[in-house]
Write an enzyme that holds these catalytic residues in place. Structure first.
Site, PDB file in Angstrom:
ATOM      1  N   ALA A  28       0.833  -1.196   0.000  1.00  0.00           N
ATOM      2  CA  ALA A  28       0.000   0.000   0.000  1.00  0.00           C
ATOM      3  C   ALA A  28       0.871   1.251   0.000  1.00  0.00           C
ATOM      4  CB  ALA A  28      -0.914  -0.005   1.228  1.00  0.00           C
ATOM      5  N   ARG A  29       0.472   2.230  -0.822  1.00  0.00           N
ATOM      6  CA  ARG A  29       1.182   3.512  -0.949  1.00  0.00           C
ATOM      7  C   ARG A  29       2.650   3.315  -1.342  1.00  0.00           C
ATOM      8  NH1 ARG A  29      -3.265   3.886  -0.197  1.00  0.00           N
ATOM      9  NH2 ARG A  29      -3.007   4.027  -2.426  1.00  0.00           N
ATOM     10  N   GLY A  61       3.682   3.386  -4.457  1.00  0.00           N
ATOM     11  CA  GLY A  61       3.942   4.096  -5.707  1.00  0.00           C
ATOM     12  C   GLY A  61       3.756   3.226  -6.934  1.00  0.00           C
ATOM     13  N   LYS A  62       3.162   2.055  -6.749  1.00  0.00           N
ATOM     14  CA  LYS A  62       3.032   1.117  -7.874  1.00  0.00           C
ATOM     15  C   LYS A  62       2.119   1.639  -8.972  1.00  0.00           C
ATOM     16  CE  LYS A  62      -0.432  -1.526  -5.274  1.00  0.00           C
ATOM     17  NZ  LYS A  62      -0.381  -0.582  -4.113  1.00  0.00           N
ATOM     18  N   SER A  63       1.001   2.265  -8.602  1.00  0.00           N
ATOM     19  CA  SER A  63       0.082   2.759  -9.622  1.00  0.00           C
ATOM     20  C   SER A  63       0.699   3.903 -10.416  1.00  0.00           C
ATOM     21  CB  SER A  63      -1.235   3.216  -8.980  1.00  0.00           C
ATOM     22  OG  SER A  63      -1.975   2.115  -8.490  1.00  0.00           O
ATOM     23  N   HIS A 119      -6.577   9.069  -8.012  1.00  0.00           N
ATOM     24  CA  HIS A 119      -5.995   8.424  -9.190  1.00  0.00           C
ATOM     25  C   HIS A 119      -6.296   9.229 -10.452  1.00  0.00           C
ATOM     26  CE1 HIS A 119      -4.642   4.221  -7.982  1.00  0.00           C
ATOM     27  NE2 HIS A 119      -4.980   4.806  -6.845  1.00  0.00           N
ATOM     28  N   ARG A 150      -4.114  12.380 -10.542  1.00  0.00           N
ATOM     29  CA  ARG A 150      -2.717  12.095 -10.870  1.00  0.00           C
ATOM     30  C   ARG A 150      -2.540  11.831 -12.367  1.00  0.00           C
ATOM     31  NH1 ARG A 150      -1.415   7.805  -7.554  1.00  0.00           N
ATOM     32  NH2 ARG A 150      -2.024   6.356  -9.211  1.00  0.00           N
ATOM     33  N   ASP A 179      -5.991  -1.562 -13.208  1.00  0.00           N
ATOM     34  CA  ASP A 179      -5.703  -1.168 -11.831  1.00  0.00           C
ATOM     35  C   ASP A 179      -6.991  -1.323 -11.010  1.00  0.00           C
ATOM     36  OD1 ASP A 179      -4.508  -0.177  -9.569  1.00  0.00           O
ATOM     37  OD2 ASP A 179      -3.931   1.751 -10.431  1.00  0.00           O
TER      38      ASP A 179
END
Length: 204
Positions: free
Chosen positions: A15-16, A18-20, A65, A68, A102
């Site tokens: 979680a968090r 930075g994968k997305s 999302h 970004r 995603d």
């Protein structure tokens, strides 16, 4: 006619991590490498805004999302598919198309709870029939796709063993899904603190 070979990528992390954001940058780079004027990235979202309209936290995540991606630039077209991910891949993952999925972990949870089944706190877990059917169809579709497909998933099995049979079962199934997807992908990257580590990178 675009005859570029398929390239499948799994980007996963905690979680968090930075994968997305990393997957989105990879999608933009893939589109740029195809040199298609006016091309777009197909963002295949497994979280449904309408289905989660009473979940303020999920709504905030979706907004984050989207903001970004807007800041990153490029043209993004969003398609929501919370359940039939295999069918969605067949429909959209075509030669010359960049598809970003995603995320797989949300999709797994959607399949598990779609029928509103009450699971026991202890003992064996029997998933709904759609779970097995959709999982098998997705993995088959992933083998068949053409074009660029980038898949985002969570690594949920590195912490303490969770309480509750359904939570333990979910962690196990998420790990099995990541393994199955990684075996079918040419590129696999682990992301931590925004930094990607390449675990697999085979020529197409």
């Amino acid at each position: 006619m675009n005859t570029a070979p398929a390239r499948r990528s799994l980007i996963f992390g905690g979680a968090r991590s930075g994968k997305s954001a990393h997957a989105e940058r990879l999608a933009l780079a893939a589109l740029a490498s195809q040199a298609q004027a006016g091309g777009e990235i197909l963002y295949l979202a497994t979280a449904s805004r309408s289905a989660s309209r009473d979940d303020a936290e999920m709504q905030q995540r979706i907004d984050h999302h989207q903001q970004r991606r807007s800041e990153l630039g490029g043209r993004w077209r969003t398609v929501e598919e919370p359940l039939a991910l295999g069918a969605a891949l067949r429909a959209h993952a075509q030669p010359g198309q960049v598809v970003l999925v995603d995320c797989l972990t949300v999709w797994l949870a959607n399949l598990l709870f779609a029928d509103g089944i009450e699971f026991p706190d202890a003992g064996p877990i029997a998933p709904p029939p759609a779970f097995t059917r959709q999982r098998e169809d997705f993995l088959l579709a992933l083998q068949e796709v053409r074009g660029e497909v980038i898949l985002v998933s969570n690594e949920v099995g590195m912490g303490i063993v969770p309480q509750g049979a359904i939570s333990r079962w979910f962690v196990d199934e998420a790990g099995r899904l990541n393994q199955a997807v990684a075996a079918r992908c040419e590129r696999v990257q682990w992301v931590a603190a925004g930094l990607p580590l390449s675990l697999k990178d085979l020529p197409c």
